[in-house]
Write a protein that holds these residues in place. Structure first.
Motif, PDB file in Angstrom:
ATOM      1  N   UNK A  77       0.861  -1.184   0.000  1.00  0.00           N
ATOM      2  CA  UNK A  77       0.000   0.000   0.000  1.00  0.00           C
ATOM      3  C   UNK A  77       0.899   1.236   0.000  1.00  0.00           C
ATOM      4  N   UNK A  78       0.315   2.395  -0.249  1.00  0.00           N
ATOM      5  CA  UNK A  78       1.031   3.652  -0.053  1.00  0.00           C
ATOM      6  C   UNK A  78       0.501   4.314   1.210  1.00  0.00           C
ATOM      7  N   UNK A  79       1.433   4.822   2.039  1.00  0.00           N
ATOM      8  CA  UNK A  79       1.065   5.559   3.250  1.00  0.00           C
ATOM      9  C   UNK A  79       1.761   6.914   3.203  1.00  0.00           C
ATOM     10  N   UNK A  80       0.994   7.983   3.096  1.00  0.00           N
ATOM     11  CA  UNK A  80       1.570   9.323   2.921  1.00  0.00           C
ATOM     12  C   UNK A  80       1.141  10.196   4.099  1.00  0.00           C
ATOM     13  N   UNK A  81       2.128  10.577   4.927  1.00  0.00           N
ATOM     14  CA  UNK A  81       1.882  11.234   6.209  1.00  0.00           C
ATOM     15  C   UNK A  81       2.140  12.740   6.107  1.00  0.00           C
ATOM     16  N   UNK A  82       1.197  13.551   6.630  1.00  0.00           N
ATOM     17  CA  UNK A  82       1.366  15.004   6.790  1.00  0.00           C
ATOM     18  C   UNK A  82       1.740  15.701   5.476  1.00  0.00           C
ATOM     19  N   UNK A  83       3.012  16.179   5.359  1.00  0.00           N
ATOM     20  CA  UNK A  83       3.372  16.916   4.135  1.00  0.00           C
ATOM     21  C   UNK A  83       3.699  15.996   2.966  1.00  0.00           C
ATOM     22  N   UNK A  84       3.612  14.675   3.178  1.00  0.00           N
ATOM     23  CA  UNK A  84       3.779  13.737   2.063  1.00  0.00           C
ATOM     24  C   UNK A  84       2.504  13.769   1.219  1.00  0.00           C
ATOM     25  N   UNK A  85       2.682  13.885  -0.084  1.00  0.00           N
ATOM     26  CA  UNK A  85       1.563  14.089  -1.006  1.00  0.00           C
ATOM     27  C   UNK A  85       0.998  12.754  -1.486  1.00  0.00           C
ATOM     28  N   UNK A  86       1.882  11.842  -1.861  1.00  0.00           N
ATOM     29  CA  UNK A  86       1.460  10.529  -2.355  1.00  0.00           C
ATOM     30  C   UNK A  86       2.681   9.612  -2.439  1.00  0.00           C
ATOM     31  N   UNK A  87       2.425   8.335  -2.659  1.00  0.00           N
ATOM     32  CA  UNK A  87       3.454   7.313  -2.897  1.00  0.00           C
ATOM     33  C   UNK A  87       4.414   7.121  -1.722  1.00  0.00           C
ATOM     34  N   UNK A 101      -2.907  11.013   7.533  1.00  0.00           N
ATOM     35  CA  UNK A 101      -2.295   9.955   6.716  1.00  0.00           C
ATOM     36  C   UNK A 101      -3.254   9.559   5.605  1.00  0.00           C
ATOM     37  N   UNK A 102      -2.736   9.523   4.382  1.00  0.00           N
ATOM     38  CA  UNK A 102      -3.488   8.922   3.279  1.00  0.00           C
ATOM     39  C   UNK A 102      -3.053   7.469   3.127  1.00  0.00           C
ATOM     40  N   UNK A 103      -4.034   6.587   3.089  1.00  0.00           N
ATOM     41  CA  UNK A 103      -3.748   5.185   2.766  1.00  0.00           C
ATOM     42  C   UNK A 103      -4.366   4.906   1.405  1.00  0.00           C
ATOM     43  N   UNK A 104      -3.522   4.485   0.459  1.00  0.00           N
ATOM     44  CA  UNK A 104      -3.946   4.251  -0.919  1.00  0.00           C
ATOM     45  C   UNK A 104      -3.827   2.753  -1.211  1.00  0.00           C
ATOM     46  N   UNK A 105      -4.969   2.143  -1.526  1.00  0.00           N
ATOM     47  CA  UNK A 105      -5.052   0.695  -1.730  1.00  0.00           C
ATOM     48  C   UNK A 105      -5.447   0.410  -3.174  1.00  0.00           C
ATOM     49  N   UNK A 106      -4.692  -0.431  -3.847  1.00  0.00           N
ATOM     50  CA  UNK A 106      -5.087  -0.933  -5.161  1.00  0.00           C
ATOM     51  C   UNK A 106      -4.984  -2.447  -5.133  1.00  0.00           C
ATOM     52  N   UNK A 107      -6.094  -3.115  -5.455  1.00  0.00           N
ATOM     53  CA  UNK A 107      -6.072  -4.584  -5.500  1.00  0.00           C
ATOM     54  C   UNK A 107      -6.354  -5.048  -6.921  1.00  0.00           C
ATOM     55  N   UNK A 108      -5.826  -6.237  -7.233  1.00  0.00           N
ATOM     56  CA  UNK A 108      -6.169  -6.909  -8.494  1.00  0.00           C
ATOM     57  C   UNK A 108      -6.991  -8.122  -8.125  1.00  0.00           C
ATOM     58  N   UNK A 109      -8.248  -8.137  -8.599  1.00  0.00           N
ATOM     59  CA  UNK A 109      -9.136  -9.258  -8.308  1.00  0.00           C
ATOM     60  C   UNK A 109      -9.629  -9.804  -9.638  1.00  0.00           C
ATOM     61  N   UNK A 110      -9.394 -11.084  -9.867  1.00  0.00           N
ATOM     62  CA  UNK A 110      -9.787 -11.731 -11.129  1.00  0.00           C
ATOM     63  C   UNK A 110      -9.356 -10.900 -12.336  1.00  0.00           C
ATOM     64  N   UNK A 111      -8.147 -10.356 -12.253  1.00  0.00           N
ATOM     65  CA  UNK A 111      -7.547  -9.670 -13.394  1.00  0.00           C
ATOM     66  C   UNK A 111      -7.878  -8.194 -13.521  1.00  0.00           C
ATOM     67  N   UNK A 112      -8.750  -7.659 -12.636  1.00  0.00           N
ATOM     68  CA  UNK A 112      -9.148  -6.256 -12.731  1.00  0.00           C
ATOM     69  C   UNK A 112      -8.749  -5.482 -11.483  1.00  0.00           C
ATOM     70  N   UNK A 113      -8.432  -4.195 -11.690  1.00  0.00           N
ATOM     71  CA  UNK A 113      -7.940  -3.339 -10.614  1.00  0.00           C
ATOM     72  C   UNK A 113      -9.057  -2.520  -9.974  1.00  0.00           C
ATOM     73  N   UNK A 114      -8.985  -2.367  -8.658  1.00  0.00           N
ATOM     74  CA  UNK A 114      -9.808  -1.407  -7.909  1.00  0.00           C
ATOM     75  C   UNK A 114      -8.858  -0.536  -7.118  1.00  0.00           C
ATOM     76  N   UNK A 115      -9.042   0.792  -7.165  1.00  0.00           N
ATOM     77  CA  UNK A 115      -8.056   1.751  -6.642  1.00  0.00           C
ATOM     78  C   UNK A 115      -8.802   2.813  -5.839  1.00  0.00           C
TER      79      UNK A 115
END
Ligand code: MF3
Ligand code: CO
Ligand code: CO
Length: 263
Positions: A77-87, A101-115
């Motif tokens: 996952x990506x965890x971006x704290x305070x002045x961290x913007x992303x990644x 904190x931003x938590x950014x989750x992307x999963x691949x399920x049966x070949x397709x992405x959810x973000x």
């Protein structure tokens, strides 16, 4: 191949079967954020949050965390704290009272992405921290509301930008939303700024993310020495929310909105 006037872009249009798979992937990604919320507390490391999400994605969802090894990204996952913007890369950093904190989750399920991503607070945030998070959320909602067949990608950017700037925040320009499907990042690019009436026309069956990165200070960013973590140049706080959207015949569907929850 030449581009035709009738279809002047290469944006994949998903079939009904593909849309069903995108729904499942979107719901799976949203469920990870629901799971992790209660674990975001002062004293936890971002690495511990990463491990919990990884195990849940693999063991409970039977899915794959898309960031892991994506272009060399080392975590799930990506965890971006305070002045961290992303990644932001999960690691040994311990969350303190008042961190956002931003938590950014992307999963691949049966070949397709959810973000999808959300903001979380470790304890009570400062007023400016709460405000930048709220403005980022409002900007995402305005962007989503612009999504319907016949609208253009620039309508989304314009809606996001005008909302954020009217609330005295700035919009990061170096990163954008993206088409999503079998690919993590497909066409089109969804800029979070721009002019209404410009860009490609939205059509039913298109799936893409909207994920505005909103700064409390100036919009300029830089990438840290780890070559991933993006931070604000002026050290101001930054916030981001992300959904995966489907264009329908009548408007849009938010594929990453948890069941029986409104925006
Ligand atoms: N999930 C991010 C996005 O919204 C992409 C993360 S790429 C990674 O597009 F490699 F940093 F994980
Ligand atoms: Co995304
Ligand atoms: Co994302």
């Amino acid at each position: 191949m030449t581009r035709s006037a009738a279809r002047p872009h290469n944006v994949p249009i998903k079939t009904d079967t593909e849309i069903e798979a995108m729904r499942a992937a979107g719901q799976a990604a949203a469920s990870v954020l629901d799971m992790i919320g209660p674990h975001v507390e002062p004293g936890v490391t971002t690495e511990a949050l990463d491990r919990l999400c990884h195990q849940y994605i693999v063991d409970e969802l039977g899915a794959t965390p898309a960031p892991l090894n994506y272009r060399g990204f080392p975590k799930s996952i990506c965890t971006s704290v305070n002045q961290q913007v992303c990644h932001g890369i999960p690691g040994s950093r311990v969350l303190k009272k008042g961190d956002i904190l931003n938590i950014d989750v992307t999963v691949i399920k049966d070949g397709f992405h959810g973000d999808t991503s959300r903001m979380f607070f470790a304890g009570e945030p400062s007023r400016v921290a709460r405000r930048v998070s709220e403005v980022a959320y409002g900007a995402l909602v305005r962007g989503i509301e612009a999504c319907r067949p016949g609208a253009r990608t620039g309508d989304i950017g314009h809606a996001v930008q005008s909302y954020a700037e009217s609330h005295r925040c700035s919009v990061v320009r170096e990163y954008c939303g993206h088409g999503i499907g079998r690919g993590f990042h497909e066409e089109p690019q969804i800029l979070h700024y721009g002019r209404a009436g410009t860009g490609i026309e939205l059509e039913p069956g298109m799936t893409f993310t909207i994920e505005p990165m909103i700064n409390a200070g100036r919009r300029h960013v830089k990438v840290l020495g780890d070559r991933w973590t993006v931070v604000t140049k002026d050290h101001s706080l930054s916030a981001q929310w992300e959904h995966t959207i489907l264009i329908t015949t009548t408007g849009h569907e938010i594929l990453t909105l948890p069941p029986d929850r409104g925006l």
